[in-house]
Design an enzyme around this catalytic site. Structure first.
Site, PDB file in Angstrom:
ATOM      1  N   ASP A 785     -10.695  -5.888   5.961  1.00  9.48           N
ATOM      2  CA  ASP A 785     -10.598  -6.104   7.400  1.00  9.48           C
ATOM      3  C   ASP A 785     -11.242  -4.942   8.162  1.00  9.48           C
ATOM      4  O   ASP A 785     -11.968  -5.141   9.139  1.00  9.48           O
ATOM      5  CB  ASP A 785      -9.110  -6.256   7.768  1.00  9.48           C
ATOM      6  CG  ASP A 785      -8.939  -6.597   9.221  1.00  9.48           C
ATOM      7  OD1 ASP A 785      -9.412  -7.688   9.610  1.00  9.48           O
ATOM      8  OD2 ASP A 785      -8.368  -5.778   9.968  1.00  9.48           O
ATOM      9  N   LYS A 789     -14.717  -4.675  10.671  1.00 10.04           N
ATOM     10  CA  LYS A 789     -14.826  -3.997  11.964  1.00 10.04           C
ATOM     11  C   LYS A 789     -15.959  -2.972  11.934  1.00 10.04           C
ATOM     12  O   LYS A 789     -16.703  -2.813  12.904  1.00 10.04           O
ATOM     13  CB  LYS A 789     -13.500  -3.337  12.333  1.00 10.04           C
ATOM     14  CG  LYS A 789     -12.429  -4.386  12.632  1.00 10.04           C
ATOM     15  CD  LYS A 789     -11.053  -3.790  12.763  1.00 10.04           C
ATOM     16  CE  LYS A 789     -10.039  -4.892  13.057  1.00 10.04           C
ATOM     17  NZ  LYS A 789      -8.662  -4.470  12.889  1.00 10.04           N
ATOM     18  N   GLY A 906      -1.490  -6.507  17.340  1.00  5.86           N
ATOM     19  CA  GLY A 906      -0.342  -7.197  17.954  1.00  5.86           C
ATOM     20  C   GLY A 906      -0.836  -8.304  18.853  1.00  5.86           C
ATOM     21  O   GLY A 906      -1.914  -8.215  19.460  1.00  5.86           O
TER      22      GLY A 906
END
Ligand code: ADP
Ligand code: ASP
Ligand code: MG
Length: 929
Positions: A785, A789, A906
């Site tokens: 992940d 990025k 989040g």
């Protein structure tokens, strides 16, 4: 003169009945006019009414009494005597009203109109009335049936008869008025039946005959309204405007009034009927040869304007079913607003270009005498309507409350003419050769096609014009024939037809004096991804006309309307993946929608939500307080193609954005296609930008070429401004050297807490229990992940790297990569705690901490994900919780990197990041800042 016309009518009538040839079918009409003028419904009555001055005999032919011979000298003499004494009180005492078809669509509505007429305090009034709604269409379709030799034309006539009979009966109740009306209706229907029969036999209908038939709707509605007005106690007479209005056909769809002849006829008519309230038929008139004709479709407005001019009336009020002239067709543009005033020119241009609230020629007769025309709503009489006059209040500055409008309304309104085709005649041989254009249009005229707009390139290499789609092939064939030689020798290169087009016009008097209007117009179209095929701007600059694809018609109308008018940006939103992030986003949208609309002029409307199994679609806007329930109970099967088509075409909002809240590669695979179709994209999904390099480059290239936007701020650091900071550097010419950061909330949490004496596996368990990790923590610990990025940032910085080029130090111990379940992995992880503990302790000894970071080394053209040590004074060592931190080292920020820090994971902050991309999109599309 009149004598001649009657005797010839009589002669022709004999011919028609005795030798029934379709050619002679016009003849009874002339006679009917005499009847009407004399207030009679039959020849017998005419003779009776004429004090014995008319002589003749009658013969029974079938069911019709035929007048064989009459001189009628007395009748005519009587008329001429009257006209010599005629006086018509022209001028301001007269008010003209016109009621459209919907205003008189039922008996209740006719009653309502009668009340408006009676309540009007004007001393004198002329009330022009259309046929009851749909009746003209019914009459045309009945003619079509007869002409096509269909027997059901008889039923069609019966239906029309019944409709009027029922309306009249309900309106008037038993009594003389009703009997008289019904007897006229029956007689007219009887005649129509005979005429239709003849048309049926001939299989053909002439234009004048058709005009005669279709005018009956107005004849009947005028008589009904007159009776209703009388019933309310106001005396009135009805006028068959074929006796008064004289017009000459100028083209297939147009007639010119002959004012002089009409004025003379009006004088005569008024002498016979000197009433203060006149109920007049709209739509119908006669030619100078006394043949009944019409003012063509929607012509009743024009009738009212002509009568307004003949009476030199104080005003003309056109009553219809909307509050006035809107800034765009209210059926197509939800946000359209009623215009308070328009100049005659503006009204003309708007109606010419398709605002069918007004017949295009209405303003011509009235502007000569400065008679204002007001459009009002018969169903909402408290609304003031739209005033059309020479100097609208907005321009003379008389009306303070309109000053806001005066400043803003550069473009007053927009309209479209649909179903056109473009003809493009091209060739170098046209330049400097006089007469090519006139040859082209002479040929088009021969075909009888209606040229809606023309545009010629100043290089003179091409002439392009728009004609109705149904006429284009005839035009093209005629041009091919006419220019055969020119095409053969190459003087003309081609005659091209572009089908399925429409014209969009922007109209406003103040456009002339204001620079930049067309730029704004084209900008709005470009932003809505609408291709402009041709452009025309007249010297008057009252309008700018563009040709666009027919399928873009409504969207284009909405795009330009909202850009000029409302300064509100509307965005159709489709959300894919209503999971944690998507669901939170929908919640945020629900809470914020009203404020955005009111305070920020951004109208975000969610028209589709697609989950993995089901989807809900709507073309007005889903209720965001109900979406979960609707998706569960009413959702249809999820289908990405259908979802795309819905978002692209099933609504009239000019701009569409699809928000992809999935982590799905298949959805990301659609981006290119979406952007190509003009659908904007906002997403936190990393798949597209971290997938194959060439796909990424194609997407970015497409994005640069078009006005379609693709925003993905939330792919890195959730709502933190990372991509936008990076873009800022690039756009302002700074040189990025290195980007380094903690891009994973999960790994940030794990290493921030590792210093507190806990083991690696304990902290991973805690993080998992707190919901910070993916269900299988290996998805975080593998570093993939973070690598995604890193590659996104690397590519954004200009590096051409594939995901495989990123060196990734996985935190999943080699032997555990094969564990079949997350639980098994968690159980065994503690066996490897010592690897991390050792590194941590070594770092501690050196006064440093361990951090799992992503790195883009722009100068070295590499990217990596690795566990690195940082001094305890370093900003990366100061993190807490699951914060992200990113440091940019650039030419300008070399000694001290620029640091962005904050919560980077989040649902709330990620959805917030997506939301702010949506608002950025809105501002790119023109929302005020
Ligand atoms: P009437 O039968 O009263 O003459 P029309 O149907 O001819 O009525 O015209 C009124 C209709 O014109 C309205 O119902 C509206 O749908 C349509 N229309 C199209 N463009 C406009 C516009 N710019 N402003 C107002 N109405 C418009
Ligand atoms: N009744 C005619 C039509 O429908 C004229 C009008 O209503 O203006 O075209
Ligand atoms: Mg109309």
């Amino acid at each position: 003169m009149a004598l001649v016309s009657i005797s010839s009518a009589t002669a022709r009538l004999q011919g028609q009945v005795l030798q029934p040839q379709p050619k002679a079918l016009e003849t009874p009409l002339a006679l009917q006019l005499v009847f009407a003028r004399r207030g009679c419904s039959s020849l017998q009555q005419l003779c009776r009414n004429s004090n014995g001055n008319a002589h003749g005999s009658f013969k029974k032919v079938g069911r019709t009494n035929v007048f064989i011979h009459a001189t009628l000298a007395g009748v005519i003499q009587q008329e001429e005597n009257k006209s010599s004494k005629a006086t018509l009180p022209c001028g301001e005492t007269w008010s003209i009203h016109k009621f459209g078809g919907t205003c008189v669509g039922t008996y209740e509505r006719i009653q309502n109109v009668a009340k408006i007429v009676v309540d009007d305090p004007s001393l004198r009034k002329v009330v022009v009335v259309s046929a009851m709604s749909k009746v003209t269409d019914m009459l045309y379709s009945m003619l079509e049936k007869a002409q096509s030799r269909r027997n059901d034309h008889v039923d069609a006539l019966d239906l029309i008869f019944q409709k009027h009979k029922e309306t009249a009966t309900a309106l008037l109740g038993e009594g003389d008025d009703l009997s008289k009306l019904l007897s006229n209706l029956e007689e007219d229907t009887h005649n129509l039946r005979a005429m239709l029969r003849a048309i049926y036999i001939a299989g053909h209908v002439t234009e004048s005959f058709s005009d005669f038939v279709v005018g009956h709707g107005e004849l009947w509605s005028a008589q009904m309204l007159a009776a209703a007005v009388r019933k309310r106690g106001l005396s009135c007479v009805w006028m068959d405007t074929r006796e008064v209005l004289v017009v000459n056909p100028t083209s297939l769809n147009q007639v010119d009034p002959d004012f002089e002849a009409s004025e003379n006829k009006l004088l005569k008519w008024y002498t016979d009927h000197p009433a203060d309230t006149i109920i007049a038929t709209g739509f119908i008139a006669s030619t100078s040869e006394n043949v009944p004709t019409t003012l063509k479709r929607d012509g009743s407005d024009f009738s009212a304007a002509i009568l307004g001019a003949l009476f030199r009336a104080k005003n003309v009020t056109i009553w219809t079913d909307v509050d006035g002239v809107y800034s765009a067709d209210p059926r197509k543009v939800q946000e359209a607003v009623v215009l308070e005033s328009l100049s005659y020119q503006e009204a003309w241009e708007l109606s010419y270009f398709g605002a069918n609230v007004l017949h295009p020629r209405t303003t011509i007769p009235v502007m000569k005498y400065d008679i204002p025309v007001t459009i009002r709503n018969v169903f909402n009489i408290s609304a003031p309507g739209t005033k059309i006059c020479r100097f609208p209040a907005t321009e003379s500055g008389q009306n303070d409350s309109l000053s806001f409008r005066a400043a803003d309304l550069l473009v007053k309104g927009f309209a479209t003419i649909d179903n056109l085709a473009l003809v493009n005649v091209e060739g170098t041989g046209m330049a400097g050769v006089p007469g090519t254009a006139s040859d082209i249009f002479a040929t088009v005229k021969e075909v009888g096609a209606n040229v809606v707009m023309i545009s010629q390139a100043s290089s003179e290499h091409s002439v392009c014009f728009a004609v109705p789609e149904k006429e284009v092939m005839q035009v093209a064939n005629a041009l091919e024939k006419k220019f055969r030689v020119a095409l053969e020798v190459g003087r003309l290169s081609r005659i091209e037809v572009v089908h399925d087009c429409c014209v969009l016009a922007a109209v406003g008097q103040r456009m002339a004096s204001t620079p930049g209007v067309s730029a704004t117009l084209f900008g709005a179209l470009a932003k809505a991804n609408i291709n402009v095929r041709a452009i025309a701007q007249g010297c008057s600059e009252y309008n700018i006309t563009v040709v666009v694809n027919q399928e873009d018609s409504v969207r284009a109308l909405n795009a330009v309307h909202s850009r000029f008018y409302l300064s509100r940006t509307s965005l159709a939103v489709g959300i894919i993946g209503p999971g944690l992030i998507g669901g939170t986003l929908l919640e945020q949208l629900r809470e914020q929608a009203a404020t955005l609309k009111e305070d920020f002029k951004i109208d975000l409307r969610v028209l589709g939500i697609m989950g993995s199994r089901s989807m809900i679609l709507n073309n007005l806007g889903l209720d965001l307080s109900q979406w979960r329930q609707q998706l569960a109970e009413k959702g249809e099967n999820a289908d990405l193609e259908r979802f795309t088509t819905h978002m692209h075409s099933n609504h009239s909002i000019p701009n569409t954005v699809i928000v992809d809240c999935t982590a799905n590669a298949e959805v990301a695979g659609k981006y290119y296609q979406w952007l190509k179709r003009g659908i904007h994209i906002v997403t936190p999904n990393k798949r597209a930008n971290s997938g194959p390099l060439n796909r990424y480059l194609q997407l970015r290239e497409l994005q640069r070429q078009s006005y379609t936007h693709y925003f993905y701020e939330a792919t890195v650091g959730a709502g933190l401004p990372i991509i936008s900071t990076l873009r800022g550097f690039l756009e302002t010419g700074d040189k990025i050297q290195r980007i380094e950061g903690i891009f994973s909330g999960t790994l940030s949490y794990i290493f921030n807490n590792l210093s507190e004496g806990k083991t690696f596996s304990q902290i991973v368990s805690e993080a998992k229990a707190a919901g910070y990790t993916e269900p299988d923590p290996r998805d975080d610990l593998s570093g993939l992940d973070v690598a995604r990025k890193v590659i996104i940032l690397a590519r954004e910085s200009g590096l051409r790297l594939e995901l495989d080029d990123i060196r990734v130090q996985s935190l999943v111990p080699e032997p555990l990569q094969a564990c079949s379940s997350a639980d098994e992995f968690m159980e065994k992880l503690s066996d490897y705690d010592h690897e991390i503990s050792t590194k941590r302790d070594e770092a501690n000894l050196a006064g440093e901490v361990l951090r799992y970071v992503g790195l883009v080394d722009v100068l070295g053209n590499t990217g990596s994900v690795e566990l690195r040590r940082y001094p305890s004074t370093h900003p990366f060592a100061q993190l807490s919780g699951s914060d992200n931190i990113i440091s940019f080292t650039t030419a300008r920020y070399q000694k001290q990197p620029l640091i962005v820090r904050g919560p980077g994971a989040g649902a709330d902050v990620t959805a917030g990041g997506v939301f702010s991309d949506m608002l950025r999109l809105a501002s790119y599309l023109g929302a005020p800042s």
